[in-house]
Write a protein that holds these residues in place. Sequence first.
Motif, PDB file in Angstrom:
ATOM      1  N   ARG A 134     -44.353  43.527 -33.372  1.00  0.00           N
ATOM      2  CA  ARG A 134     -44.000  44.930 -33.560  1.00  0.00           C
ATOM      3  C   ARG A 134     -43.770  45.560 -31.957  1.00  0.00           C
ATOM      4  O   ARG A 134     -42.930  46.236 -31.791  1.00  0.00           O
ATOM      5  N   PRO A 135     -45.054  45.325 -30.836  1.00  0.00           N
ATOM      6  CA  PRO A 135     -44.816  46.095 -29.695  1.00  0.00           C
ATOM      7  C   PRO A 135     -43.719  45.347 -28.986  1.00  0.00           C
ATOM      8  O   PRO A 135     -43.041  46.115 -28.073  1.00  0.00           O
ATOM      9  N   THR A 136     -43.176  44.191 -29.300  1.00  0.00           N
ATOM     10  CA  THR A 136     -42.026  43.373 -28.449  1.00  0.00           C
ATOM     11  C   THR A 136     -40.941  43.977 -29.037  1.00  0.00           C
ATOM     12  O   THR A 136     -40.084  44.282 -28.353  1.00  0.00           O
ATOM     13  N   ALA A 137     -40.560  44.469 -30.256  1.00  0.00           N
ATOM     14  CA  ALA A 137     -39.555  44.990 -30.774  1.00  0.00           C
ATOM     15  C   ALA A 137     -39.451  46.403 -30.275  1.00  0.00           C
ATOM     16  O   ALA A 137     -38.161  46.772 -30.158  1.00  0.00           O
ATOM     17  N   LYS A 138     -40.571  47.172 -30.097  1.00  0.00           N
ATOM     18  CA  LYS A 138     -40.405  48.460 -29.519  1.00  0.00           C
ATOM     19  C   LYS A 138     -40.190  48.320 -28.093  1.00  0.00           C
ATOM     20  O   LYS A 138     -39.296  49.053 -27.695  1.00  0.00           O
ATOM     21  N   ALA A 139     -40.685  47.496 -27.481  1.00  0.00           N
ATOM     22  CA  ALA A 139     -40.103  47.312 -26.057  1.00  0.00           C
ATOM     23  C   ALA A 139     -38.769  47.010 -25.697  1.00  0.00           C
ATOM     24  O   ALA A 139     -38.041  47.046 -24.877  1.00  0.00           O
ATOM     25  N   GLU A 140     -38.308  46.013 -26.663  1.00  0.00           N
ATOM     26  CA  GLU A 140     -36.824  45.424 -26.643  1.00  0.00           C
ATOM     27  C   GLU A 140     -35.688  46.214 -27.488  1.00  0.00           C
ATOM     28  O   GLU A 140     -34.853  45.961 -27.357  1.00  0.00           O
ATOM     29  N   PHE A 141     -36.181  47.427 -27.756  1.00  0.00           N
ATOM     30  CA  PHE A 141     -35.446  48.266 -28.526  1.00  0.00           C
ATOM     31  C   PHE A 141     -34.029  48.706 -28.081  1.00  0.00           C
ATOM     32  O   PHE A 141     -33.056  48.461 -28.654  1.00  0.00           O
ATOM     33  N   ALA A 142     -34.080  49.043 -26.764  1.00  0.00           N
ATOM     34  CA  ALA A 142     -32.955  49.491 -26.133  1.00  0.00           C
ATOM     35  C   ALA A 142     -31.932  48.351 -25.803  1.00  0.00           C
ATOM     36  O   ALA A 142     -30.716  48.436 -26.351  1.00  0.00           O
ATOM     37  N   ALA A 143     -32.532  47.206 -25.641  1.00  0.00           N
ATOM     38  CA  ALA A 143     -31.618  45.986 -25.383  1.00  0.00           C
ATOM     39  C   ALA A 143     -31.056  45.527 -26.648  1.00  0.00           C
ATOM     40  O   ALA A 143     -29.885  44.888 -26.698  1.00  0.00           O
ATOM     41  N   ILE A 144     -31.798  45.389 -27.875  1.00  0.00           N
ATOM     42  CA  ILE A 144     -31.195  45.295 -28.914  1.00  0.00           C
ATOM     43  C   ILE A 144     -30.101  46.050 -29.553  1.00  0.00           C
ATOM     44  O   ILE A 144     -29.185  45.430 -30.129  1.00  0.00           O
ATOM     45  N   MET A 145     -30.380  47.242 -29.324  1.00  0.00           N
ATOM     46  CA  MET A 145     -29.248  48.136 -29.918  1.00  0.00           C
ATOM     47  C   MET A 145     -27.901  48.013 -29.007  1.00  0.00           C
ATOM     48  O   MET A 145     -26.837  48.242 -29.426  1.00  0.00           O
ATOM     49  N   ALA A 146     -28.109  47.631 -27.655  1.00  0.00           N
ATOM     50  CA  ALA A 146     -26.902  47.498 -26.609  1.00  0.00           C
ATOM     51  C   ALA A 146     -26.297  46.135 -26.754  1.00  0.00           C
ATOM     52  O   ALA A 146     -25.323  46.091 -26.338  1.00  0.00           O
ATOM     53  N   SER A 147     -27.001  45.145 -27.615  1.00  0.00           N
ATOM     54  CA  SER A 147     -26.574  43.947 -27.886  1.00  0.00           C
ATOM     55  C   SER A 147     -24.907  43.758 -28.527  1.00  0.00           C
ATOM     56  O   SER A 147     -24.637  44.760 -29.385  1.00  0.00           O
ATOM     57  N   PRO A 148     -24.106  43.095 -27.880  1.00  0.00           N
ATOM     58  CA  PRO A 148     -22.768  43.162 -28.479  1.00  0.00           C
ATOM     59  C   PRO A 148     -22.662  42.143 -29.649  1.00  0.00           C
ATOM     60  O   PRO A 148     -21.610  42.062 -30.458  1.00  0.00           O
ATOM     61  N   GLU A 149     -23.800  41.583 -30.085  1.00  0.00           N
ATOM     62  CA  GLU A 149     -23.701  40.586 -31.264  1.00  0.00           C
ATOM     63  C   GLU A 149     -23.695  41.231 -32.526  1.00  0.00           C
ATOM     64  O   GLU A 149     -22.984  40.941 -33.428  1.00  0.00           O
ATOM     65  N   HIS A 150     -24.096  42.631 -32.625  1.00  0.00           N
ATOM     66  CA  HIS A 150     -23.816  43.467 -33.826  1.00  0.00           C
ATOM     67  C   HIS A 150     -22.190  43.623 -34.128  1.00  0.00           C
ATOM     68  O   HIS A 150     -21.775  43.277 -35.223  1.00  0.00           O
ATOM     69  N   ARG A 151     -21.469  43.874 -33.303  1.00  0.00           N
ATOM     70  CA  ARG A 151     -20.070  43.704 -33.333  1.00  0.00           C
ATOM     71  C   ARG A 151     -19.496  42.532 -33.436  1.00  0.00           C
ATOM     72  O   ARG A 151     -18.790  42.365 -34.398  1.00  0.00           O
ATOM     73  N   LYS A 152     -19.828  41.376 -32.756  1.00  0.00           N
ATOM     74  CA  LYS A 152     -19.473  40.239 -33.062  1.00  0.00           C
ATOM     75  C   LYS A 152     -19.573  39.727 -34.569  1.00  0.00           C
ATOM     76  O   LYS A 152     -18.754  39.126 -34.870  1.00  0.00           O
ATOM     77  N   TYR A 153     -20.798  39.945 -35.087  1.00  0.00           N
ATOM     78  CA  TYR A 153     -21.290  39.754 -36.391  1.00  0.00           C
ATOM     79  C   TYR A 153     -20.317  40.502 -37.298  1.00  0.00           C
ATOM     80  O   TYR A 153     -19.686  39.599 -38.250  1.00  0.00           O
ATOM     81  N   ALA A 154     -20.043  41.539 -37.212  1.00  0.00           N
ATOM     82  CA  ALA A 154     -19.084  42.527 -38.161  1.00  0.00           C
ATOM     83  C   ALA A 154     -17.457  41.789 -37.890  1.00  0.00           C
ATOM     84  O   ALA A 154     -16.750  41.769 -38.944  1.00  0.00           O
ATOM     85  N   ASP A 155     -17.149  41.603 -36.852  1.00  0.00           N
ATOM     86  CA  ASP A 155     -15.901  41.067 -36.677  1.00  0.00           C
ATOM     87  C   ASP A 155     -15.915  39.727 -37.395  1.00  0.00           C
ATOM     88  O   ASP A 155     -14.844  39.106 -37.976  1.00  0.00           O
TER      89      ASP A 155
END
Length: 314
Positions: A134-155
């Motif tokens: 949980r604290p790791t996900a919170k700390a990494e939140f900005a990087a997770i949201m900025a990842s290009p992998e979300h769009r790559k998965y959609a593509d």
Amino acid sequence: TISRIGSAGINNVRLYRKDNEARLAAGEIWNPRFIAYAKRYKILRTLNLQSVNVSSLRSVDRLKKAGMFGYGGQWNAAGLPADVSVGAPLRMLFDMAAAADAALWMHVPPLIGATPVFDGLYIDASNADRERLRPTAKAEFAAIMASPEHRKYADEIVRSLVASLYPKDRTLYVERANETWNFAHPFWWTANYYHGIADGVTGAVGIHPSYGVGYMSAHDAVQLNAALAAAGRADQAWTIVLAGQMANTETKKGLIAGFKKYFADKGIDPAPYLKRAGISTASYYNGAFTKTGAIKAADDSAHKAAWLAAIATD
């Protein structure tokens, strides 16, 4: 019969029933018995085919390829290297739906877009690792949201959809993860992960994990919408699934609140995406659907009308 194994080992192994030999030689990959079984359903949900509950898939390049021996997801704790391919090929999911003449309900794996640090947090980890999620996900939140992998998965979803000749008027259902409210094994790691995402969204602690799922589902919806438009499939029927459960209303409240929060944060009009969103709910108690009478409707139109009438009285 294998009579000799050369220095190169064994390759191109095919395991099939004798009565399917001609079909396989003709290029078919689906057992007709399986397809006949699948055709009984209007919608095929690929929860276990994608091994969503235990998938460590963070990036699209780690999806399995069609020629690999097996398609199941695999967690790193099994002793496999962190970059092992995991998750069934998306094209296989769409081909299955096409062969069965059914709609596809697929999942976005829980960790798509996650940073490499999560490779070290295993599904059967110690309590100490569990508490780190949980604290790791919170700390990494900005990087997770900025990842290009979300769009790559959609593509990759759209590429597979188009290649399989999935009909434009057949709804595609897309759900982020699964049972993210559940703190029992093996679901606890996704609950903790999305609890951290929720914390990252709000900057506080105490928000329900479903809030984080709703937020990420909105992000998935935006990425999928853009990918479809880029591929000339803006008219494709699709629904983003917000999955909760009936025994705990906070799951649905959190999903909807997180979904709306994303659009407020991004300055995007939520109206078109709210029309694409659908609530899925698990009952968890006997008679939840049968006692309402809604499940007994004669056809889809009557079923929809019964649900809307029930909702209006709630």
